[in-house]
Design a protein around this motif. Structure first.
Motif, PDB file in Angstrom:
ATOM      1  N   ILE A  28      23.240 -23.433   0.557  1.00 16.89           N
ATOM      2  CA  ILE A  28      25.030 -22.747   0.485  1.00 16.89           C
ATOM      3  C   ILE A  28      25.147 -21.482   1.573  1.00 16.89           C
ATOM      4  O   ILE A  28      25.942 -21.550   2.587  1.00 16.89           O
ATOM      5  CB  ILE A  28      25.151 -21.969  -0.910  1.00 16.89           C
ATOM      6  N   SER A  31      24.772 -23.358   4.730  1.00 12.86           N
ATOM      7  CA  SER A  31      25.518 -23.956   5.017  1.00 12.86           C
ATOM      8  C   SER A  31      27.353 -24.270   5.343  1.00 12.86           C
ATOM      9  O   SER A  31      27.433 -24.648   6.351  1.00 12.86           O
ATOM     10  CB  SER A  31      25.623 -25.323   4.081  1.00 12.86           C
ATOM     11  N   GLU A  35      28.698 -24.565   8.626  1.00 13.23           N
ATOM     12  CA  GLU A  35      30.119 -24.845   8.902  1.00 13.23           C
ATOM     13  C   GLU A  35      30.949 -24.616   9.608  1.00 13.23           C
ATOM     14  O   GLU A  35      31.545 -24.944   9.703  1.00 13.23           O
ATOM     15  CB  GLU A  35      30.548 -25.890   7.586  1.00 13.23           C
ATOM     16  N   SER A  65      35.345 -27.493   2.962  1.00 13.74           N
ATOM     17  CA  SER A  65      36.306 -28.916   2.250  1.00 13.74           C
ATOM     18  C   SER A  65      34.319 -30.103   2.685  1.00 13.74           C
ATOM     19  O   SER A  65      34.781 -31.097   2.162  1.00 13.74           O
ATOM     20  CB  SER A  65      36.898 -29.251   2.744  1.00 13.74           C
ATOM     21  N   GLU A  66      33.948 -29.232   3.950  1.00 10.76           N
ATOM     22  CA  GLU A  66      32.894 -30.304   4.323  1.00 10.76           C
ATOM     23  C   GLU A  66      31.291 -29.793   2.928  1.00 10.76           C
ATOM     24  O   GLU A  66      30.940 -30.426   2.835  1.00 10.76           O
ATOM     25  CB  GLU A  66      32.613 -30.539   5.584  1.00 10.76           C
ATOM     26  N   LEU A  67      31.988 -29.053   2.676  1.00 12.12           N
ATOM     27  CA  LEU A  67      29.702 -28.208   1.848  1.00 12.12           C
ATOM     28  C   LEU A  67      30.341 -29.044   1.142  1.00 12.12           C
ATOM     29  O   LEU A  67      28.910 -29.439   0.679  1.00 12.12           O
ATOM     30  CB  LEU A  67      30.436 -26.668   1.593  1.00 12.12           C
ATOM     31  N   TRP A  68      30.206 -29.780   0.315  1.00  7.02           N
ATOM     32  CA  TRP A  68      30.212 -30.780  -0.882  1.00  7.02           C
ATOM     33  C   TRP A  68      29.198 -32.201  -0.608  1.00  7.02           C
ATOM     34  O   TRP A  68      28.588 -32.192  -1.175  1.00  7.02           O
ATOM     35  CB  TRP A  68      31.781 -31.390  -1.004  1.00  7.02           C
ATOM     36  N   PHE A  69      29.234 -32.086   0.859  1.00  7.30           N
ATOM     37  CA  PHE A  69      28.496 -33.398   1.434  1.00  7.30           C
ATOM     38  C   PHE A  69      26.572 -32.930   2.031  1.00  7.30           C
ATOM     39  O   PHE A  69      25.859 -33.147   2.219  1.00  7.30           O
ATOM     40  CB  PHE A  69      28.734 -34.623   1.221  1.00  7.30           C
ATOM     41  N   ILE A  71      25.820 -29.698   2.026  1.00 10.78           N
ATOM     42  CA  ILE A  71      24.718 -28.388   0.835  1.00 10.78           C
ATOM     43  C   ILE A  71      23.822 -29.515   0.453  1.00 10.78           C
ATOM     44  O   ILE A  71      22.233 -29.191   0.476  1.00 10.78           O
ATOM     45  CB  ILE A  71      25.314 -27.799  -0.032  1.00 10.78           C
ATOM     46  N   PRO A  72      23.962 -30.463  -0.348  1.00 13.88           N
ATOM     47  CA  PRO A  72      22.991 -31.655  -0.641  1.00 13.88           C
ATOM     48  C   PRO A  72      21.769 -32.434   0.433  1.00 13.88           C
ATOM     49  O   PRO A  72      21.119 -32.663   0.364  1.00 13.88           O
ATOM     50  CB  PRO A  72      23.890 -32.499  -1.614  1.00 13.88           C
TER      51      PRO A  72
END
Length: 182
Positions: A28, A31, A35, A65-69, A71-72
């Motif tokens: 987290i 990223s 980012e 807004s880009e963290l959702w993809f 981080i995984p």
């Protein structure tokens, strides 16, 4: 009798669950930092008079807004090989009997960054420059090298001085048994 923790002793996860929480926290924080940095570059923030002091809420919102993809992806790569290779490389450079836990931790962070930054730079180059921006695939190697040159210094510094310390602070709050004894 247990030896008291030295002032520079690092918070180390003791269980598999603690290790997973620490890995997630690191993903987290790394990223988020990367980012913010890359979106600032994409919008020309560092090139303006005042440099990164010109960071805007719009840049922050795009990064969030880009963290959702992201981080995984970071979590999968770091757990698939990044952390293991970084730790293995670090083990060739440190002496557990002689080196302080602070120094050992710094070397592990640096070696993990040495593995993760090229991996994530390749992923970002493919996704953002080739797939989304339409650059030809033949340009991927040079895009990747440029991205790596731009990202490695900040990734190393962010990892050493922000992501790792913030993750350790969070770990001590989540798991009180990891707190230093006075």
């Amino acid at each position: 009798m247990e030896e008291p923790a030295r002032p520079y002793e690092m918070t180390v996860p003791k269980t598999k669950a603690q290790g997973m929480v620490y890995a997630l926290l690191m993903c987290i924080f790394m990223s988020l930092g990367m980012e913010l940095y890359n979106n600032a570059w994409k919008t020309g923030v560092p090139l303006q008079l005042g440099g990164m002091s010109n960071l805007t809420w719009n840049v922050v919102l795009v990064a969030l807004s880009e963290l959702w993809f992201i981080i995984p992806v970071v979590f999968v790569i770091s757990n698939a090989y990044g952390n293991r290779l970084g730790t293995r490389l670090a083990s060739t450079l440190i002496d557990p009997e002689r080196d302080s836990s602070f120094w050992r931790s710094c070397v592990v962070v640096a070696c993990t960054t040495l593995v993760m930054c090229p991996s994530m730079s390749l992923f970002a180059s493919m996704l953002f420059s080739v797939i989304l921006a339409g650059r030809p695939l033949v340009d991927l190697p040079i895009i990747w090298i440029g991205t790596l040159f731009k990202n490695f210094p900040i990734a190393l510094l962010w990892n050493l001085f922000a992501a790792s310390p913030m993750s350790r602070i969070c770990m001590r709050q989540i798991f009180p048994e990891l707190r230093r004894r006075a």
